[in-house]
Enzyme design. Structure first.
Site, mmCIF file in Angstrom:
data_model
loop_
_atom_site.group_PDB
_atom_site.id
_atom_site.type_symbol
_atom_site.label_atom_id
_atom_site.label_comp_id
_atom_site.label_asym_id
_atom_site.label_seq_id
_atom_site.Cartn_x
_atom_site.Cartn_y
_atom_site.Cartn_z
ATOM 1 N N CYS A 29 0.770 -1.387 0.360
ATOM 2 C CA CYS A 29 -0.491 0.099 -0.016
ATOM 3 C C CYS A 29 0.621 0.958 -0.011
ATOM 4 O O CYS A 29 1.985 1.325 0.543
ATOM 5 C CB CYS A 29 -0.935 0.030 0.910
ATOM 6 S SG CYS A 29 -2.175 -1.712 1.415
ATOM 7 N N SER A 315 11.660 -3.021 -12.923
ATOM 8 C CA SER A 315 12.474 -3.254 -11.655
ATOM 9 C C SER A 315 13.827 -3.270 -11.811
ATOM 10 O O SER A 315 15.087 -1.939 -10.984
ATOM 11 C CB SER A 315 12.349 -3.542 -11.086
ATOM 12 O OG SER A 315 12.072 -5.203 -10.999
ATOM 13 N N ASP A 378 17.807 -9.433 -12.489
ATOM 14 C CA ASP A 378 16.319 -9.412 -12.120
ATOM 15 C C ASP A 378 16.655 -9.108 -10.630
ATOM 16 O O ASP A 378 17.154 -8.961 -9.720
ATOM 17 C CB ASP A 378 15.060 -10.518 -11.998
ATOM 18 C CG ASP A 378 13.515 -9.762 -11.508
ATOM 19 O OD1 ASP A 378 13.683 -8.844 -11.999
ATOM 20 O OD2 ASP A 378 12.498 -10.796 -12.346
ATOM 21 N N ASP A 379 15.679 -8.354 -10.023
ATOM 22 C CA ASP A 379 15.623 -8.278 -8.587
ATOM 23 C C ASP A 379 15.626 -8.934 -7.780
ATOM 24 O O ASP A 379 16.061 -9.105 -6.368
ATOM 25 C CB ASP A 379 15.005 -7.101 -8.453
ATOM 26 C CG ASP A 379 13.087 -7.277 -8.406
ATOM 27 O OD1 ASP A 379 12.871 -7.574 -7.855
ATOM 28 O OD2 ASP A 379 12.717 -6.960 -9.238
HETATM 29 P P1 AMP Z 1 8.372 -15.125 -9.431
HETATM 30 O O1 AMP Z 1 8.197 -14.516 -10.495
HETATM 31 O O2 AMP Z 1 7.107 -14.823 -7.450
HETATM 32 O O3 AMP Z 1 9.283 -14.956 -8.745
HETATM 33 O O4 AMP Z 1 8.780 -12.988 -8.229
HETATM 34 C C1 AMP Z 1 9.445 -12.410 -8.566
HETATM 35 C C2 AMP Z 1 9.494 -11.052 -9.287
HETATM 36 O O5 AMP Z 1 8.693 -10.649 -9.203
HETATM 37 C C3 AMP Z 1 11.160 -10.323 -9.560
HETATM 38 O O6 AMP Z 1 10.575 -10.122 -10.612
HETATM 39 C C4 AMP Z 1 10.452 -9.323 -9.247
HETATM 40 O O7 AMP Z 1 10.373 -8.073 -9.796
HETATM 41 C C5 AMP Z 1 8.334 -9.325 -8.258
HETATM 42 N N1 AMP Z 1 8.200 -8.944 -7.407
HETATM 43 C C6 AMP Z 1 9.081 -9.264 -6.520
HETATM 44 N N2 AMP Z 1 8.475 -9.012 -5.513
HETATM 45 C C7 AMP Z 1 6.991 -8.443 -5.872
HETATM 46 C C8 AMP Z 1 5.955 -8.132 -4.872
HETATM 47 N N3 AMP Z 1 5.809 -8.200 -3.477
HETATM 48 N N4 AMP Z 1 4.399 -7.375 -5.635
HETATM 49 C C9 AMP Z 1 4.836 -7.680 -7.262
HETATM 50 N N5 AMP Z 1 6.353 -8.224 -7.617
HETATM 51 C C10 AMP Z 1 6.880 -8.356 -7.092
#
Ligand code: AMP
Length: 500
Positions: A29, A315, A378-379
Protein backbone atom coordinates in the site's frame (compact mmCIF):
# COMPACT_ATOMS: atom_id res chain seq x y z
CA UNK A 1 -17.01 4.04 -7.64
CA UNK A 2 -19.19 4.24 -4.60
CA UNK A 3 -21.23 7.25 -3.71
CA UNK A 4 -20.08 9.98 -1.42
CA UNK A 5 -21.86 9.11 1.73
CA UNK A 6 -20.11 6.96 4.27
CA UNK A 7 -23.09 4.61 4.40
CA UNK A 8 -22.65 3.31 0.88
CA UNK A 9 -18.89 3.59 0.69
CA UNK A 10 -18.31 0.50 2.75
CA UNK A 11 -20.25 -2.60 1.87
CA UNK A 12 -21.86 -4.40 4.76
CA UNK A 13 -19.54 -6.80 6.52
CA UNK A 14 -19.44 -10.07 4.66
CA UNK A 15 -20.75 -12.67 7.09
CA UNK A 16 -18.84 -15.44 5.33
CA UNK A 17 -15.57 -13.59 5.77
CA UNK A 18 -13.14 -15.77 7.68
CA UNK A 19 -11.64 -13.50 10.27
CA UNK A 20 -9.02 -16.09 11.12
CA UNK A 21 -7.48 -15.52 7.72
CA UNK A 22 -7.15 -11.79 7.92
CA UNK A 23 -3.41 -12.04 8.24
CA UNK A 24 -3.24 -13.40 4.72
CA UNK A 25 -4.36 -10.08 3.42
CA UNK A 26 -1.30 -8.09 2.70
CA UNK A 27 -1.16 -4.38 2.84
CA UNK A 28 1.88 -3.08 1.11
CA UNK A 29 0.00 0.00 0.00
CA UNK A 30 0.54 3.72 -0.09
CA UNK A 31 -0.72 6.60 2.01
CA UNK A 32 -0.80 10.31 1.21
CA UNK A 33 -2.37 13.41 2.72
CA UNK A 34 -2.36 17.20 2.94
CA UNK A 35 -3.56 19.93 5.30
CA UNK A 36 -2.88 23.65 5.53
CA UNK A 37 -4.05 27.24 5.32
CA UNK A 38 -4.15 27.74 1.57
CA UNK A 39 -4.66 24.40 -0.08
CA UNK A 40 -7.08 24.93 -2.98
CA UNK A 41 -8.50 21.41 -3.08
CA UNK A 42 -6.98 18.96 -0.61
CA UNK A 43 -9.00 16.09 -2.01
CA UNK A 44 -7.73 16.59 -5.55
CA UNK A 45 -4.12 17.11 -4.39
CA UNK A 46 -4.39 13.81 -2.53
CA UNK A 47 -5.74 12.18 -5.68
CA UNK A 48 -2.63 13.32 -7.55
CA UNK A 49 -0.41 11.89 -4.81
CA UNK A 50 -2.00 8.45 -4.63
CA UNK A 51 -1.85 8.33 -8.41
CA UNK A 52 1.92 8.93 -8.27
CA UNK A 53 2.14 6.12 -5.71
CA UNK A 54 0.12 3.67 -7.80
CA UNK A 55 3.09 1.27 -8.07
CA UNK A 56 2.59 0.47 -4.36
CA UNK A 57 -0.90 -0.92 -4.82
CA UNK A 58 -3.39 -1.37 -7.61
CA UNK A 59 -6.28 -3.16 -5.99
CA UNK A 60 -8.31 -0.28 -4.63
CA UNK A 61 -8.07 3.42 -3.85
CA UNK A 62 -9.81 5.82 -1.50
CA UNK A 63 -9.78 9.38 -0.18
CA UNK A 64 -11.22 10.95 2.99
CA UNK A 65 -11.52 14.73 3.07
CA UNK A 66 -12.91 17.63 5.03
CA UNK A 67 -15.16 19.68 2.74
CA UNK A 68 -15.17 23.46 2.53
CA UNK A 69 -17.65 23.90 5.38
CA UNK A 70 -15.20 22.04 7.61
CA UNK A 71 -17.93 20.29 9.56
CA UNK A 72 -17.42 16.64 8.68
CA UNK A 73 -15.24 14.05 7.00
CA UNK A 74 -16.39 12.51 3.77
CA UNK A 75 -14.99 9.47 2.04
CA UNK A 76 -14.85 8.14 -1.49
CA UNK A 77 -13.29 5.03 -2.89
CA UNK A 78 -13.57 1.97 -5.04
CA UNK A 79 -11.90 -1.01 -6.60
CA UNK A 80 -9.24 -0.58 -9.27
CA UNK A 81 -6.66 1.97 -10.32
CA UNK A 82 -6.71 5.50 -8.93
CA UNK A 83 -7.47 7.06 -12.32
CA UNK A 84 -10.38 4.71 -12.87
CA UNK A 85 -11.85 5.02 -9.39
CA UNK A 86 -11.74 8.83 -9.55
CA UNK A 87 -12.52 9.23 -13.24
CA UNK A 88 -9.14 10.76 -14.16
CA UNK A 89 -9.42 13.01 -11.11
CA UNK A 90 -12.81 14.56 -11.90
CA UNK A 91 -14.54 12.72 -9.07
CA UNK A 92 -11.85 13.78 -6.61
CA UNK A 93 -12.50 17.47 -7.19
CA UNK A 94 -13.85 19.10 -4.04
CA UNK A 95 -12.90 22.76 -4.33
CA UNK A 96 -12.16 24.32 -0.98
CA UNK A 97 -11.60 20.97 0.75
CA UNK A 98 -9.25 21.71 3.64
CA UNK A 99 -7.60 18.44 4.47
CA UNK A 100 -7.49 14.95 3.00
CA UNK A 101 -5.86 11.57 3.30
CA UNK A 102 -5.77 8.85 0.67
CA UNK A 103 -4.77 5.25 0.20
CA UNK A 104 -3.70 2.80 -2.51
CA UNK A 105 -4.19 -0.79 -1.57
CA UNK A 106 -1.98 -3.67 -2.59
CA UNK A 107 -3.72 -6.91 -1.92
CA UNK A 108 -4.63 -10.35 -2.99
CA UNK A 109 -8.21 -10.68 -4.01
CA UNK A 110 -8.36 -14.24 -2.82
CA UNK A 111 -9.47 -13.77 0.77
CA UNK A 112 -12.66 -12.15 2.01
CA UNK A 113 -14.39 -9.52 -0.07
CA UNK A 114 -11.86 -7.12 -1.55
CA UNK A 115 -14.27 -4.18 -1.20
CA UNK A 116 -14.22 -4.72 2.50
CA UNK A 117 -10.56 -3.70 2.61
CA UNK A 118 -10.78 -0.39 0.78
CA UNK A 119 -9.18 2.36 2.84
CA UNK A 120 -9.32 4.90 4.44
CA UNK A 121 -11.14 3.07 7.23
CA UNK A 122 -13.51 5.55 8.83
CA UNK A 123 -16.32 6.20 11.24
CA UNK A 124 -17.66 9.40 12.70
CA UNK A 125 -14.59 9.85 14.88
CA UNK A 126 -11.78 9.39 12.43
CA UNK A 127 -10.52 8.29 9.02
CA UNK A 128 -7.38 6.15 8.90
CA UNK A 129 -4.99 5.10 6.11
CA UNK A 130 -2.46 2.39 6.89
CA UNK A 131 0.56 1.15 4.97
CA UNK A 132 1.93 -1.98 6.58
CA UNK A 133 0.79 -5.12 8.24
CA UNK A 134 0.56 -6.49 11.76
CA UNK A 135 1.74 -10.11 11.92
CA UNK A 136 0.03 -10.37 15.29
CA UNK A 137 -2.75 -8.27 16.84
CA UNK A 138 -2.73 -9.95 20.26
CA UNK A 139 -2.17 -6.76 22.23
CA UNK A 140 -4.65 -4.74 20.20
CA UNK A 141 -7.20 -7.53 20.61
CA UNK A 142 -6.69 -7.59 24.36
CA UNK A 143 -7.45 -3.88 24.50
CA UNK A 144 -10.52 -4.23 22.31
CA UNK A 145 -11.79 -7.21 24.30
CA UNK A 146 -11.46 -5.22 27.49
CA UNK A 147 -13.89 -2.65 26.08
CA UNK A 148 -16.18 -5.25 24.47
CA UNK A 149 -15.41 -4.05 20.98
CA UNK A 150 -16.11 -6.95 18.60
CA UNK A 151 -13.08 -7.96 16.59
CA UNK A 152 -13.93 -11.05 14.61
CA UNK A 153 -14.93 -9.27 11.40
CA UNK A 154 -12.14 -6.70 11.54
CA UNK A 155 -8.81 -6.87 9.71
CA UNK A 156 -5.64 -5.52 11.34
CA UNK A 157 -6.11 -1.91 10.18
CA UNK A 158 -9.72 -1.96 11.33
CA UNK A 159 -8.67 -3.19 14.76
CA UNK A 160 -6.20 -0.33 15.03
CA UNK A 161 -8.94 2.05 13.93
CA UNK A 162 -11.44 0.56 16.37
CA UNK A 163 -8.98 0.96 19.24
CA UNK A 164 -8.39 4.63 18.41
CA UNK A 165 -12.08 5.21 17.96
CA UNK A 166 -12.83 3.64 21.32
CA UNK A 167 -10.36 5.99 23.00
CA UNK A 168 -11.92 8.97 21.24
CA UNK A 169 -15.42 7.90 22.18
CA UNK A 170 -14.19 8.03 25.76
CA UNK A 171 -12.95 11.58 25.37
CA UNK A 172 -9.41 11.35 23.98
CA UNK A 173 -8.37 13.67 21.18
CA UNK A 174 -7.29 12.06 17.90
CA UNK A 175 -3.62 12.62 18.68
CA UNK A 176 -4.00 11.23 22.21
CA UNK A 177 -5.70 8.17 20.77
CA UNK A 178 -2.87 7.67 18.26
CA UNK A 179 -0.23 8.05 20.97
CA UNK A 180 -2.06 5.47 23.06
CA UNK A 181 -2.74 2.87 20.36
CA UNK A 182 0.46 3.02 18.28
CA UNK A 183 2.58 1.31 20.97
CA UNK A 184 -0.01 -1.51 21.21
CA UNK A 185 0.44 -2.51 17.57
CA UNK A 186 3.09 -5.07 16.54
CA UNK A 187 4.44 -4.80 13.04
CA UNK A 188 4.67 -2.31 10.24
CA UNK A 189 2.67 0.89 10.14
CA UNK A 190 2.99 4.18 8.37
CA UNK A 191 -0.30 5.83 9.22
CA UNK A 192 -2.29 8.94 8.40
CA UNK A 193 -5.35 9.74 10.49
CA UNK A 194 -7.69 12.70 10.34
CA UNK A 195 -10.91 14.21 11.54
CA UNK A 196 -12.33 17.61 10.76
CA UNK A 197 -9.76 19.34 12.98
CA UNK A 198 -6.40 17.64 12.62
CA UNK A 199 -4.30 15.40 10.43
CA UNK A 200 -1.86 13.10 12.21
CA UNK A 201 1.02 11.16 10.65
CA UNK A 202 2.67 8.36 12.60
CA UNK A 203 5.21 5.64 12.00
CA UNK A 204 5.68 2.49 14.09
CA UNK A 205 8.97 2.46 15.92
CA UNK A 206 10.73 0.15 13.47
CA UNK A 207 9.92 2.37 10.48
CA UNK A 208 9.51 -0.70 8.27
CA UNK A 209 7.45 1.23 5.74
CA UNK A 210 8.63 4.66 4.60
CA UNK A 211 6.73 7.93 5.13
CA UNK A 212 7.91 11.27 3.76
CA UNK A 213 6.91 14.76 4.90
CA UNK A 214 7.04 17.80 2.69
CA UNK A 215 5.79 21.34 2.33
CA UNK A 216 3.62 22.69 -0.43
CA UNK A 217 3.71 26.44 0.18
CA UNK A 218 2.45 26.79 3.73
CA UNK A 219 0.70 23.43 3.63
CA UNK A 220 2.09 20.20 5.00
CA UNK A 221 2.01 17.07 2.84
CA UNK A 222 2.72 13.43 3.61
CA UNK A 223 3.35 10.59 1.16
CA UNK A 224 4.60 7.03 1.47
CA UNK A 225 7.51 7.91 -0.79
CA UNK A 226 9.15 11.14 -1.88
CA UNK A 227 8.04 10.41 -5.46
CA UNK A 228 4.44 10.80 -4.24
CA UNK A 229 4.86 14.39 -3.07
CA UNK A 230 2.86 16.75 -5.29
CA UNK A 231 4.31 18.94 -8.01
CA UNK A 232 5.95 21.99 -6.44
CA UNK A 233 6.33 20.41 -3.00
CA UNK A 234 9.62 20.35 -1.17
CA UNK A 235 10.70 17.20 0.70
CA UNK A 236 11.42 18.11 4.33
CA UNK A 237 12.33 14.77 5.89
CA UNK A 238 11.01 11.30 6.69
CA UNK A 239 8.59 10.98 9.59
CA UNK A 240 10.90 9.31 12.11
CA UNK A 241 10.29 5.78 13.36
CA UNK A 242 8.13 6.06 16.49
CA UNK A 243 7.25 9.69 15.75
CA UNK A 244 3.81 11.26 15.52
CA UNK A 245 3.34 14.56 13.71
CA UNK A 246 0.22 16.56 14.42
CA UNK A 247 -0.87 19.14 11.85
CA UNK A 248 -3.91 21.39 11.55
CA UNK A 249 -5.20 24.24 9.41
CA UNK A 250 -2.14 26.31 10.23
CA UNK A 251 -0.10 23.93 8.08
CA UNK A 252 3.68 24.12 8.32
CA UNK A 253 3.71 26.84 10.97
CA UNK A 254 1.62 24.73 13.36
CA UNK A 255 3.13 21.23 13.13
CA UNK A 256 4.07 19.49 16.34
CA UNK A 257 6.26 16.43 16.70
CA UNK A 258 5.99 13.81 19.47
CA UNK A 259 8.26 10.82 19.90
CA UNK A 260 5.60 8.30 20.90
CA UNK A 261 7.92 5.29 20.89
CA UNK A 262 11.67 5.02 20.85
CA UNK A 263 12.65 4.49 17.22
CA UNK A 264 14.97 1.72 16.07
CA UNK A 265 15.07 2.21 12.24
CA UNK A 266 14.36 -1.05 10.43
CA UNK A 267 13.32 -0.09 6.91
CA UNK A 268 12.20 -3.10 4.89
CA UNK A 269 15.13 -4.05 2.66
CA UNK A 270 12.59 -4.97 0.01
CA UNK A 271 11.66 -1.28 -0.33
CA UNK A 272 15.16 -0.71 -1.68
CA UNK A 273 15.35 -3.87 -3.76
CA UNK A 274 11.99 -3.83 -5.44
CA UNK A 275 9.08 -1.94 -4.01
CA UNK A 276 9.87 1.77 -3.93
CA UNK A 277 9.99 3.88 -7.06
CA UNK A 278 13.53 4.35 -8.46
CA UNK A 279 12.85 8.10 -8.29
CA UNK A 280 12.26 8.06 -4.52
CA UNK A 281 14.77 8.72 -1.79
CA UNK A 282 15.31 6.38 1.15
CA UNK A 283 17.85 6.99 3.93
CA UNK A 284 18.95 10.06 1.98
CA UNK A 285 19.86 8.10 -1.16
CA UNK A 286 18.10 7.82 -4.49
CA UNK A 287 16.60 4.35 -4.89
CA UNK A 288 17.83 4.07 -8.51
CA UNK A 289 21.40 4.74 -7.33
CA UNK A 290 21.11 2.09 -4.63
CA UNK A 291 19.87 -0.46 -7.17
CA UNK A 292 22.72 0.48 -9.51
CA UNK A 293 25.17 -0.18 -6.68
CA UNK A 294 23.58 -3.62 -6.17
CA UNK A 295 23.98 -4.41 -9.88
CA UNK A 296 27.64 -3.41 -9.91
CA UNK A 297 28.31 -5.44 -6.76
CA UNK A 298 26.62 -8.47 -8.32
CA UNK A 299 29.09 -8.31 -11.18
CA UNK A 300 32.02 -8.08 -8.74
CA UNK A 301 30.78 -11.12 -6.83
CA UNK A 302 29.60 -13.21 -9.76
CA UNK A 303 30.93 -12.08 -13.13
CA UNK A 304 29.51 -13.69 -16.25
CA UNK A 305 31.01 -13.85 -19.70
CA UNK A 306 28.27 -12.73 -22.08
CA UNK A 307 27.65 -10.74 -25.27
CA UNK A 308 24.80 -8.65 -23.89
CA UNK A 309 23.27 -7.72 -20.51
CA UNK A 310 19.50 -7.19 -20.39
CA UNK A 311 17.10 -6.28 -17.57
CA UNK A 312 13.79 -7.87 -16.67
CA UNK A 313 11.81 -4.63 -17.05
CA UNK A 314 11.22 -2.31 -15.29
CA UNK A 315 12.49 -2.85 -11.78
CA UNK A 316 15.88 -4.30 -12.74
CA UNK A 317 16.84 -1.54 -15.20
CA UNK A 318 19.19 0.49 -12.95
CA UNK A 319 20.97 -2.65 -11.72
CA UNK A 320 21.32 -4.22 -15.16
CA UNK A 321 22.76 -0.99 -16.57
CA UNK A 322 25.31 -0.81 -13.76
CA UNK A 323 26.15 -4.51 -14.12
CA UNK A 324 26.83 -4.05 -17.84
CA UNK A 325 28.96 -1.01 -17.18
CA UNK A 326 31.02 -2.80 -14.52
CA UNK A 327 31.44 -5.77 -16.87
CA UNK A 328 32.19 -3.75 -19.97
CA UNK A 329 29.46 -5.73 -21.77
CA UNK A 330 26.93 -4.20 -24.16
CA UNK A 331 23.71 -3.18 -22.38
CA UNK A 332 20.48 -3.82 -24.26
CA UNK A 333 17.49 -2.29 -22.50
CA UNK A 334 14.87 -3.77 -24.82
CA UNK A 335 16.02 -7.39 -24.78
CA UNK A 336 12.66 -8.11 -23.14
CA UNK A 337 9.69 -5.91 -23.94
CA UNK A 338 7.05 -5.38 -21.31
CA UNK A 339 3.40 -5.36 -22.31
CA UNK A 340 2.06 -2.83 -19.83
CA UNK A 341 -1.54 -3.86 -20.40
CA UNK A 342 -0.94 -7.08 -18.46
CA UNK A 343 -1.17 -6.13 -14.81
CA UNK A 344 -0.87 -7.65 -11.39
CA UNK A 345 0.67 -10.95 -12.42
CA UNK A 346 2.42 -11.26 -9.07
CA UNK A 347 -0.75 -11.66 -7.05
CA UNK A 348 -2.55 -14.02 -9.43
CA UNK A 349 -3.09 -17.00 -7.12
CA UNK A 350 -3.31 -19.71 -9.80
CA UNK A 351 0.26 -20.64 -10.84
CA UNK A 352 -0.78 -21.78 -14.32
CA UNK A 353 -2.62 -18.53 -15.04
CA UNK A 354 0.22 -16.54 -13.50
CA UNK A 355 2.66 -18.23 -15.83
CA UNK A 356 0.53 -17.43 -18.88
CA UNK A 357 0.20 -13.81 -17.78
CA UNK A 358 3.94 -13.38 -17.25
CA UNK A 359 4.62 -14.99 -20.64
CA UNK A 360 2.33 -12.47 -22.30
CA UNK A 361 3.68 -9.57 -20.27
CA UNK A 362 7.41 -10.15 -20.88
CA UNK A 363 8.15 -10.74 -24.56
CA UNK A 364 11.71 -11.42 -25.74
CA UNK A 365 13.01 -9.22 -28.51
CA UNK A 366 14.27 -12.06 -30.74
CA UNK A 367 16.23 -9.77 -33.04
CA UNK A 368 18.44 -8.67 -30.17
CA UNK A 369 18.68 -12.09 -28.54
CA UNK A 370 19.27 -14.60 -31.36
CA UNK A 371 22.68 -16.25 -31.21
CA UNK A 372 23.79 -14.18 -28.20
CA UNK A 373 25.17 -15.20 -24.85
CA UNK A 374 22.74 -13.28 -22.64
CA UNK A 375 23.04 -12.20 -19.01
CA UNK A 376 19.58 -11.27 -17.72
CA UNK A 377 19.26 -9.32 -14.47
CA UNK A 378 16.26 -9.27 -12.13
CA UNK A 379 15.76 -7.87 -8.64
CA UNK A 380 14.49 -11.04 -6.97
CA UNK A 381 13.17 -14.54 -7.37
CA UNK A 382 10.15 -15.28 -5.22
CA UNK A 383 8.26 -18.34 -6.44
CA UNK A 384 10.21 -18.53 -9.74
CA UNK A 385 7.39 -17.84 -12.22
CA UNK A 386 9.09 -14.80 -13.70
CA UNK A 387 12.58 -16.25 -14.02
CA UNK A 388 11.34 -19.56 -15.38
CA UNK A 389 9.21 -17.88 -18.05
CA UNK A 390 11.87 -15.32 -18.95
CA UNK A 391 14.53 -17.97 -19.38
CA UNK A 392 12.28 -20.19 -21.45
CA UNK A 393 11.41 -17.24 -23.71
CA UNK A 394 15.06 -16.30 -24.15
CA UNK A 395 15.89 -19.86 -25.24
CA UNK A 396 12.93 -19.79 -27.62
CA UNK A 397 14.22 -16.51 -29.04
CA UNK A 398 17.47 -18.27 -29.92
CA UNK A 399 19.85 -17.28 -27.12
CA UNK A 400 23.15 -19.20 -27.11
CA UNK A 401 23.51 -19.02 -23.31
CA UNK A 402 21.24 -17.61 -20.61
CA UNK A 403 22.87 -16.42 -17.39
CA UNK A 404 20.57 -15.11 -14.69
CA UNK A 405 21.80 -12.59 -12.12
CA UNK A 406 19.65 -11.60 -9.14
CA UNK A 407 20.62 -8.41 -7.33
CA UNK A 408 19.42 -9.63 -3.90
CA UNK A 409 19.94 -12.77 -1.82
CA UNK A 410 17.68 -15.85 -2.03
CA UNK A 411 14.33 -15.42 -0.25
CA UNK A 412 14.07 -18.35 2.14
CA UNK A 413 11.72 -16.96 4.77
CA UNK A 414 8.28 -15.39 4.56
CA UNK A 415 7.76 -11.65 4.42
CA UNK A 416 5.36 -10.65 7.18
CA UNK A 417 5.24 -6.90 7.06
CA UNK A 418 3.37 -6.11 3.94
CA UNK A 419 4.48 -7.86 0.77
CA UNK A 420 2.56 -10.91 -0.25
CA UNK A 421 5.27 -13.50 0.43
CA UNK A 422 3.58 -15.20 3.29
CA UNK A 423 3.69 -18.94 2.51
CA UNK A 424 7.20 -20.19 2.98
CA UNK A 425 6.71 -23.38 0.97
CA UNK A 426 5.82 -21.26 -2.08
CA UNK A 427 9.30 -19.74 -2.10
CA UNK A 428 11.52 -21.53 -4.59
CA UNK A 429 14.62 -20.96 -2.41
CA UNK A 430 12.98 -22.62 0.56
CA UNK A 431 15.04 -25.76 1.22
CA UNK A 432 16.72 -25.59 -2.17
CA UNK A 433 20.30 -24.90 -3.14
CA UNK A 434 21.13 -22.39 -5.85
CA UNK A 435 22.12 -25.29 -8.13
CA UNK A 436 18.68 -26.87 -7.64
CA UNK A 437 17.00 -23.55 -8.45
CA UNK A 438 19.19 -23.15 -11.54
CA UNK A 439 18.08 -26.54 -12.79
CA UNK A 440 14.42 -25.73 -12.19
CA UNK A 441 14.52 -22.41 -14.02
CA UNK A 442 16.72 -23.83 -16.78
CA UNK A 443 19.49 -21.22 -16.85
CA UNK A 444 23.08 -21.74 -17.99
CA UNK A 445 24.10 -20.11 -14.72
CA UNK A 446 22.36 -18.48 -11.80
CA UNK A 447 23.84 -16.03 -9.29
CA UNK A 448 22.37 -14.24 -6.30
CA UNK A 449 23.99 -11.28 -4.57
CA UNK A 450 25.18 -12.18 -1.07
CA UNK A 451 23.59 -10.53 1.95
CA UNK A 452 26.96 -9.02 2.87
CA UNK A 453 27.41 -7.74 -0.68
CA UNK A 454 23.93 -6.20 -0.59
CA UNK A 455 24.70 -4.30 2.59
CA UNK A 456 28.17 -3.27 1.44
CA UNK A 457 26.81 -1.92 -1.85
CA UNK A 458 24.10 0.10 -0.12
CA UNK A 459 26.62 1.63 2.28
CA UNK A 460 24.06 1.51 5.11
CA UNK A 461 24.51 -0.73 8.18
CA UNK A 462 22.57 -4.01 8.14
CA UNK A 463 20.98 -3.07 11.51
CA UNK A 464 19.04 -0.34 9.73
CA UNK A 465 17.00 -2.82 7.72
CA UNK A 466 14.24 -5.37 8.25
CA UNK A 467 15.70 -8.42 6.51
CA UNK A 468 13.32 -11.24 7.49
CA UNK A 469 12.81 -12.80 4.02
CA UNK A 470 16.58 -13.12 3.55
CA UNK A 471 17.79 -13.86 7.08
CA UNK A 472 14.80 -15.19 9.05
CA UNK A 473 15.36 -12.44 11.61
CA UNK A 474 12.27 -10.31 12.18
CA UNK A 475 12.37 -6.93 13.91
CA UNK A 476 8.91 -7.12 15.52
CA UNK A 477 6.78 -9.60 17.40
CA UNK A 478 5.36 -12.08 14.91
CA UNK A 479 3.21 -14.07 17.32
CA UNK A 480 2.11 -17.59 16.47
CA UNK A 481 3.48 -17.38 12.93
CA UNK A 482 6.90 -18.09 14.45
CA UNK A 483 5.87 -21.71 15.02
CA UNK A 484 5.05 -22.16 11.33
CA UNK A 485 8.38 -20.93 10.00
CA UNK A 486 11.14 -23.36 9.11
CA UNK A 487 14.25 -21.54 10.32
CA UNK A 488 16.65 -24.40 9.76
CA UNK A 489 17.95 -23.84 6.26
CA UNK A 490 21.63 -23.44 6.84
CA UNK A 491 22.47 -26.44 4.66
CA UNK A 492 21.25 -24.54 1.65
CA UNK A 493 23.24 -21.40 2.24
CA UNK A 494 26.83 -21.75 1.07
CA UNK A 495 27.01 -21.27 -2.71
CA UNK A 496 25.24 -18.31 -4.28
CA UNK A 497 26.32 -19.14 -7.80
CA UNK A 498 25.70 -22.25 -9.85
CA UNK A 499 26.42 -23.06 -13.45
CA UNK A 500 26.06 -25.93 -15.87
P1 AMP B 1 8.25 -14.65 -8.87
O1 AMP B 1 7.79 -14.60 -10.28
O2 AMP B 1 7.21 -15.16 -7.93
O3 AMP B 1 9.56 -15.37 -8.70
O4 AMP B 1 8.49 -13.15 -8.40
C1 AMP B 1 9.64 -12.44 -8.73
C2 AMP B 1 9.34 -11.31 -9.64
O5 AMP B 1 8.28 -10.50 -9.12
C3 AMP B 1 10.51 -10.37 -9.82
O6 AMP B 1 10.57 -10.10 -11.21
C4 AMP B 1 10.18 -9.11 -9.07
O7 AMP B 1 10.51 -7.96 -9.81
C5 AMP B 1 8.69 -9.18 -8.84
N1 AMP B 1 8.30 -8.92 -7.44
C6 AMP B 1 8.99 -9.17 -6.32
N2 AMP B 1 8.26 -8.85 -5.23
C7 AMP B 1 7.08 -8.39 -5.68
C8 AMP B 1 5.89 -7.91 -5.06
N3 AMP B 1 5.78 -7.83 -3.75
N4 AMP B 1 4.85 -7.54 -5.85
C9 AMP B 1 4.94 -7.63 -7.18
N5 AMP B 1 6.04 -8.07 -7.83
C10 AMP B 1 7.09 -8.46 -7.10
Amino acid sequence: MSGRSPENYRPPVDASYDAGQFRDIKDHCAVAGVIGPDIADASHTTYLMIDKLQHRGQESAGIAFTPQNGQSTEVMGGMGLVKTVFDEGEKARNPGSRAAIGHDRYGTSSVGSAEHHIQPVYDRYLALSHNGNFPTTDRLDEFLNRYDVPISHRNDTERFHAAMSERMRRGASLEEAMAHVLPMADGAASLLAMNKDVLVAARKKEGIRPLAMGRLGENVVFASETVGLPEGAEFIREVRPGEMIVADRRGISGIQSFQVEEGVEKLDLFEVIYFSSPQSELYGKKVADMRAALGAELYREAPTDADIVIPVPDSAIPAAKAYAEAAGIEYVEDGIIKDKSVKRTFIEPDPVKRREMVKKKLQPNAEKIRGKRVTVIDDSIVRRTTSEVVIESLWEAGAAEVHMGIHSPPIRFPELHGVDLRRQTDLVAHRRSVEQIRQIIGATSLSFLSFEGTIKALGIPAEKFATGPFTGTYPTEIGKIRDEIDFNQYDYYPALTASK
